[in-house]
Design an enzyme around this catalytic site. Structure first.
Site, PDB file in Angstrom:
ATOM      1  CD  GLU A  99       4.138   1.058   7.109  1.00 41.24           C
ATOM      2  OE1 GLU A  99       4.865   1.370   8.067  1.00 41.24           O
ATOM      3  OE2 GLU A  99       3.793   1.885   6.251  1.00 41.24           O
ATOM      4  CD  GLU A 100       2.929   4.291   4.009  1.00 42.10           C
ATOM      5  OE1 GLU A 100       2.896   4.896   5.090  1.00 42.10           O
ATOM      6  OE2 GLU A 100       3.945   4.224   3.300  1.00 42.10           O
ATOM      7  CG  ASP A 131       7.113   4.420   2.302  1.00 38.44           C
ATOM      8  OD1 ASP A 131       6.967   3.244   2.651  1.00 38.44           O
ATOM      9  OD2 ASP A 131       6.684   5.387   2.965  1.00 38.44           O
ATOM     10  CG  HIS A 163       4.706   9.417   3.904  1.00 35.78           C
ATOM     11  ND1 HIS A 163       4.321   9.261   5.224  1.00 35.78           N
ATOM     12  CD2 HIS A 163       5.058   8.188   3.482  1.00 35.78           C
ATOM     13  CE1 HIS A 163       4.465   7.985   5.580  1.00 35.78           C
ATOM     14  NE2 HIS A 163       4.918   7.319   4.529  1.00 35.78           N
ATOM     15  CG  ASP A 189      -0.267   0.097   2.543  1.00 37.50           C
ATOM     16  OD1 ASP A 189       0.818  -0.501   2.700  1.00 37.50           O
ATOM     17  OD2 ASP A 189      -0.812   0.766   3.447  1.00 37.50           O
TER      18      ASP A 189
HETATM   19  N1  BES Z   1       8.694   3.271   5.472  1.00 36.58           N
HETATM   20  C1  BES Z   1       8.087   4.058   6.473  1.00 36.58           C
HETATM   21  C2  BES Z   1       8.822   4.052   7.777  1.00 36.58           C
HETATM   22  C3  BES Z   1      10.169   4.719   7.805  1.00 36.58           C
HETATM   23  C4  BES Z   1      10.480   5.766   6.960  1.00 36.58           C
HETATM   24  C5  BES Z   1      11.070   4.289   8.704  1.00 36.58           C
HETATM   25  C6  BES Z   1      11.717   6.347   7.008  1.00 36.58           C
HETATM   26  C7  BES Z   1      12.310   4.881   8.784  1.00 36.58           C
HETATM   27  C8  BES Z   1      12.632   5.908   7.916  1.00 36.58           C
HETATM   28  C9  BES Z   1       6.658   3.574   6.690  1.00 36.58           C
HETATM   29  O1  BES Z   1       5.990   3.272   5.497  1.00 36.58           O
HETATM   30  C10 BES Z   1       5.870   4.671   7.351  1.00 36.58           C
HETATM   31  O2  BES Z   1       5.600   5.648   6.713  1.00 36.58           O
HETATM   32  N2  BES Z   1       5.504   4.492   8.625  1.00 36.58           N
HETATM   33  C11 BES Z   1       4.647   5.412   9.317  1.00 36.58           C
HETATM   34  C12 BES Z   1       4.033   4.746  10.501  1.00 36.58           C
HETATM   35  C13 BES Z   1       2.631   4.296  10.367  1.00 36.58           C
HETATM   36  C14 BES Z   1       2.089   3.809  11.673  1.00 36.58           C
HETATM   37  C15 BES Z   1       1.679   5.129   9.614  1.00 36.58           C
HETATM   38  C16 BES Z   1       5.430   6.570   9.855  1.00 36.58           C
HETATM   39  O3  BES Z   1       6.605   6.428  10.239  1.00 36.58           O
HETATM   40  O4  BES Z   1       4.850   7.651   9.930  1.00 36.58           O
HETATM   41 MN    MN Z   2       7.128   2.129   4.266  1.00 30.23          MN
HETATM   42 MN    MN Z   3       5.354   5.202   4.578  1.00 30.94          MN
END
Ligand code: BES
Ligand code: MN
Ligand code: MN
Length: 459
Positions: free
Chosen positions: A153-154, A119, A427, A88
């Site tokens: 995940e997102e 991502d 994002h 996603d």
């Molecule tokens: N891939 C990211 C996480 C990430 C990005 C880790 C850059 C380390 C460095 C993941 O897809 C993400 O965006 N995670 C969200 C958390 C989620 C609970 C929505 C985030 O970190 O905001």
């Molecule tokens: Mn990610």
């Molecule tokens: Mn992400």
């Protein structure tokens, strides 16, 4: 191994075209109108896993989006890798800031621009191609592998913890591999050994039944926009310290050795400010930028909404005001405990002039491993082979909530094998993936399986 690497080099252009097809599917999990696209993307992942030679491929239902699963278990006695990634992606707005359409992947200056390029579709695809190269050339992998690619995940992976608990036996493995983080900098590959956790909340304030004339009522009725601003102002002091009582109680202090190591990293604060257009940096006093983002908790306003925001002027007292607020957590903070502390504080600082609705959205635990973990060391050797340079060891400020679930529910360590870049616009508009890193990442992934095959961990 040479024949595997040859295969990857020969097919470089083909991989780009295949990845473009995956990136063309707008699998935005946050938007209900894309539900069919999300499903189509899960199916695409399943079809691809079947095509490259994985077995027992299926989409496993959850109360939300399915998990695409596939495995190859033909190496008895060898370690088993549980690969995790997500198909996603984030929404694309504001669309007008994209220089090329987000779901029509376009190459410019050696970078592939598309939503999900880094991502996480591009990074998931790296592993599918590394597995394909091994299977095509040698009809086998050096390890056993189980792929689980999720679709929520997102939006906080809301159904994944239950999924993992329900499939404990099926998911048995020795180590988790994830490629969903960034390297330290262009040309500076890294191994990430820590992630922050997260608590996400929404505050809604109501000051009247509907909007009021600000001349007729102004001065006699509290303005929820104003109240909300005053409440937010009480959440942090001027030095950037969070004022929620008890917030820092469980924060594990930074170790001196870690601070020293990070101070040696090639971080250029001036360039950082310039790259992201930041006039002057701000953060908790007493900490460097890397320390602030990797090892210190924060509280941020993610969105704010109230009143008249159109063009021109309108004299109005808004009836409602809303803020989305999230906190990044570090070891050993617990998301539930922090959400309780924050809610209590918000209720305490809400004046009687407004009605408060407090909503908890999602959360995830912080995670950290020791970087002398043998799997992390194996991954570091693979990175060196793929990128021609030994990685530096980093933590990251982002969150992948499932990493701590793998540890707690399955007892599995995770290797974060990320090859994104800090300026890849995840994002944001114009998300991109460096094609050199993508190619080196496939090679590094192919080596990773060999390195893990040779890693034995005393029970
Ligand atoms: N891939 C990211 C996480 C990430 C990005 C880790 C850059 C380390 C460095 C993941 O897809 C993400 O965006 N995670 C969200 C958390 C989620 C609970 C929505 C985030 O970190 O905001
Ligand atoms: Mn990610
Ligand atoms: Mn992400």
């Amino acid at each position: 191994m040479d024949n595997v690497i040859d295969f990857i080099n020969v097919n470089r252009e083909k991989y780009l075209e295949e990845l473009k097809a995956l990136l063309a599917i707008p699998s935005i999990s946050a938007l209900p109108e894309h539900a069919a696209d999300v499903m189509r993307c899960a199916e695409w992942c399943g079809d691809e896993m079947r095509r490259i030679g994985l077995q027992n491929v299926r989409l496993i239902d959850t109360p939300g989006n399915p998990v695409a699963y596939g495995e190859w278990l033909g190496a008895p006695g060898a370690p088993t890798i549980l690969f995790y990634g997500h198909y996603d992606v984030q929404p694309v707005d504001p669309l007008d800031l994209w220089e090329s359409p987000p779901f029509d992947a376009t190459v410019r200056d050696g970078e592939l621009y598309a939503r999900g390029a880094a991502d996480d579709k591009g990074q998931v695809f790296m592993h599918l191609k590394a597995v394909e190269a091994h299977l095509k050339q040698n009809s086998r992998l050096p390890v056993n592998m189980k792929f689980m690619i999720e679709g929520e995940e997102e939006v906080g992976s809301g159904h994944l913890d239950d999924f993992i608990r329900a499939h404990k036996d099926d998911l048995k493995a020795d180590v988790v591999v994830i490629s969903d983080t960034a390297m330290f900098d262009r040309g500076v590959p890294s191994m990430c050994y820590g992630l922050r956790g997260l608590v996400y909340c929404q505050i809604d304030l109501r000051g009247s039944k509907s909007d009021l004339h600000s001349g007729v009522f102004g001065g006699a009725v509290a303005n929820p926009a104003f109240v909300l601003a005053q409440m937010i102002a009480q959440m942090k002091d001027r030095g950037g310290r969070i004022k929620v009582p008890g917030f820092y109680d469980d924060v594990r202090p930074l170790e001196e050795a870690e601070r020293k190591a990070w101070a040696q990293l090639p971080f250029n604060e001036k360039k950082y400010r310039k790259d992201f257009g930041i006039p002057r940096l701000f953060g908790e006093s007493g900490y460097t930028t890397l320390e602030r983002t990797w090892a210190r908790p924060t509280l941020e306003v993610n969105g704010l909404l109230s009143g008249f925001t159109g063009e021109g002027a309108k004299t109005v007292l808004p009836a409602v005001a809303m803020a989305k607020i999230s906190m990044r957590l570090v070891p050993n903070q617990d998301p539930n405990k922090i959400a309780d502390l924050f809610e209590t504080y918000v209720r305490k600082i809400t004046p009687k002039t407004v009605e408060l609705k407090f909503t908890r959205m999602h959360g995830g635990k912080p995670w950290m491993t020791s970087y002398d973990n043998p799997y992390v060391q194996a991954a570091a050797r693979a990175i060196e082979r793929g990128f021609g340079r030994a990685p530096v060891f980093t933590r990251e400020g982002g969150s992948i909530p499932v990493v701590s679930t793998f540890q707690e529910e399955l007892g599995l360590p995770s290797v974060l094998f990320g090859v994104g870049l800090p300026d890849e616009n995840a994002h944001a508009p114009n998300e991109k993936l460096d094609l050199g890193n993508f190619h080196n990442g496939i090679i590094a992934a192919a080596y990773l399986y060999n390195e893990i095959a040779q890693t034995s961990v005393p029970a």
